[in-house]
Scaffold this active site. Structure first.
Site, PDB file in Angstrom:
ATOM      1  N   ASP A 145       0.861  -1.187   0.000  1.00  0.00           N
ATOM      2  CA  ASP A 145       0.000   0.000   0.000  1.00  0.00           C
ATOM      3  C   ASP A 145       0.898   1.238   0.000  1.00  0.00           C
ATOM      4  OD1 ASP A 145      -1.597   2.171   0.605  1.00  0.00           O
ATOM      5  OD2 ASP A 145      -2.716   1.179   2.187  1.00  0.00           O
ATOM      6  N   TYR A 146       1.024   1.870  -1.152  1.00  0.00           N
ATOM      7  CA  TYR A 146       1.883   3.054  -1.304  1.00  0.00           C
ATOM      8  C   TYR A 146       1.029   4.138  -1.945  1.00  0.00           C
ATOM      9  CZ  TYR A 146       6.445   5.414  -1.971  1.00  0.00           C
ATOM     10  OH  TYR A 146       7.519   6.274  -1.907  1.00  0.00           O
ATOM     11  N   GLU A 147       0.649   5.123  -1.133  1.00  0.00           N
ATOM     12  CA  GLU A 147      -0.351   6.075  -1.610  1.00  0.00           C
ATOM     13  C   GLU A 147      -0.110   7.525  -1.231  1.00  0.00           C
ATOM     14  OE1 GLU A 147      -4.048   5.973   0.979  1.00  0.00           O
ATOM     15  OE2 GLU A 147      -3.264   3.954   1.372  1.00  0.00           O
ATOM     16  N   ASN A 148       0.963   7.817  -0.489  1.00  0.00           N
ATOM     17  CA  ASN A 148       1.216   9.223  -0.150  1.00  0.00           C
ATOM     18  C   ASN A 148       2.719   9.497  -0.134  1.00  0.00           C
ATOM     19  OD1 ASN A 148       2.017   7.973   2.178  1.00  0.00           O
ATOM     20  ND2 ASN A 148       0.643   9.091   3.534  1.00  0.00           N
ATOM     21  N   TYR A 150      -1.154  -1.517  -4.259  1.00  0.00           N
ATOM     22  CA  TYR A 150      -2.329  -0.679  -4.009  1.00  0.00           C
ATOM     23  C   TYR A 150      -1.855   0.760  -4.041  1.00  0.00           C
ATOM     24  CZ  TYR A 150      -5.831   2.044  -1.510  1.00  0.00           C
ATOM     25  OH  TYR A 150      -6.737   3.024  -1.158  1.00  0.00           O
TER      26      TYR A 150
END
Length: 322
Positions: free
Chosen positions: A104-107, A139
């Site tokens: 999960d890499y989103e910011n 993600y």
């Protein structure tokens, strides 16, 4: 990217923020898969991870797990990947999941360049696959996906875009999605409060078929399944033993602290100056033979010693005759 297909498999993703979940009710509400938070950074473990994993398996829901990336360097990304793999070992490892483990890499709190973000993502993905033996999935958010380059296109994509009509955007690595998180405010039976809603790019039957024996792995034999089940049971026993041991250690620590406090109190009583209530008795004891007093007024003594002096004085032992 593509729109949702009719009869697409529905699922959710959760973390500790959803609290206690009734997974059988979730399954009855039509959800066929769930991604649960396992870890974050290099040390954090979601406190509901193991409980959720057990509940999902018992309810017959397909299990996936994700790790939230905090890394701002390649080395940190590799360390986080190893941490994620170690956490997954608590439920049998990445290969025991029904769905791929998820990065999960989103910011971008570190203000990194797109090139640096891509390198961190690639380092995490390759390191995780090396230590776990299973290829992970990505993600990310609809806009954040623009940071990634073509090499990440070999990984399956779970993308977030909260809309019932607008599909996720095409990116350099991906022109289609495998999972789409389309809402962060869904309502599902068995969960109090809002929860993220997702769809798979196909039906539930297609979902189960797509990830059965993934990466060319042969299905487990009956003996392997029995061994795996025994291993899971051992994990449960160890977890329970760990909790009991932790409680025992806490109780022993509290007891030792009380003993230390009592010892300190007793030690203080063994070396106290002459209390006011014993000064008269001390003076009387000295007066018996001032040239060679039977007590030393300069040395601190114990509480019991001063009490004895007072009793002896009251009995007249220190009375002098002139």
């Amino acid at each position: 990217m593509q729109s949702r297909s009719p009869n697409a498999a529905e699922g959710i993703d959760v973390s500790r923020y959803q609290g206690t979940i009734d997974w059988k009710r979730v399954r009855a509400d039509g959800k066929s898969f769930a991604f649960i938070k396992a870890s974050q950074g290099q040390r954090y473990i979601d406190p509901t991870f193991i409980t959720n994993a057990k509940g999902i398996r018992a309810a017959g829901i397909l299990l996936g797990a994700y790790h939230f990336v905090d890394a701002t360097t390649v080395n940190a990304a590799k360390a986080e990947a190893r941490h994620f793999a170690e956490v997954l070992d608590q439920v049998g490892g990445a290969k025991a999941l029904d769905l791929p483990a998820v990065m999960d890499y989103e910011n971008n709190p570190g203000g990194l360049s797109s090139a640096a973000i891509h390198e961190i993502a690639l380092a995490f993905l390759t390191e995780f696959e090396r230590v776990s033996g299973r290829k992970p999935m990505v993600y990310t958010g609809n806009a954040f996906a623009a940071h990634f380059k073509a090499p990440l296109g070999s990984y399956k994509l779970w993308i977030a875009r909260y809309s019932s009509t607008r599909v996720p955007s095409d990116t350099t690595p991906w022109k289609s999605w495998d999972f789409w998180q389309y809402s962060d405010s869904g309502r599902v039976e068995g969960i109090q409060g809002p929860v993220d809603l997702n769809v798979y790019a196909g039906t539930e039957a297609e979902l189960r078929q797509a990830f059965a024996g993934e990466e060319g792995e042969e299905p487990m034999t009956a003996e392997e399944k029995a061994a795996f089940k025994a291993l899971q049971q051992q994990v449960v026993v160890l977890e329970n033993s760990r909790d009991v041991l932790k409680q025992t250690l806490n109780e022993q620590s509290a007891y030792i602290k009380k003993v230390d406090q009592r010892v300190a109190e007793l030690e203080a009583r063994q070396a106290m100056p002459v209390p006011a209530w014993a000064k008269e008795a001390m003076a009387a004891a000295v007066a018996v033979n001032p040239a060679s007093p039977i007590v030393d007024t300069k040395l601190p003594s114990s509480y019991d010693f001063y009490r004895l002096l007072v009793v002896l004085n009251r009995l007249g032992v220190f009375k002098t005759t002139n």
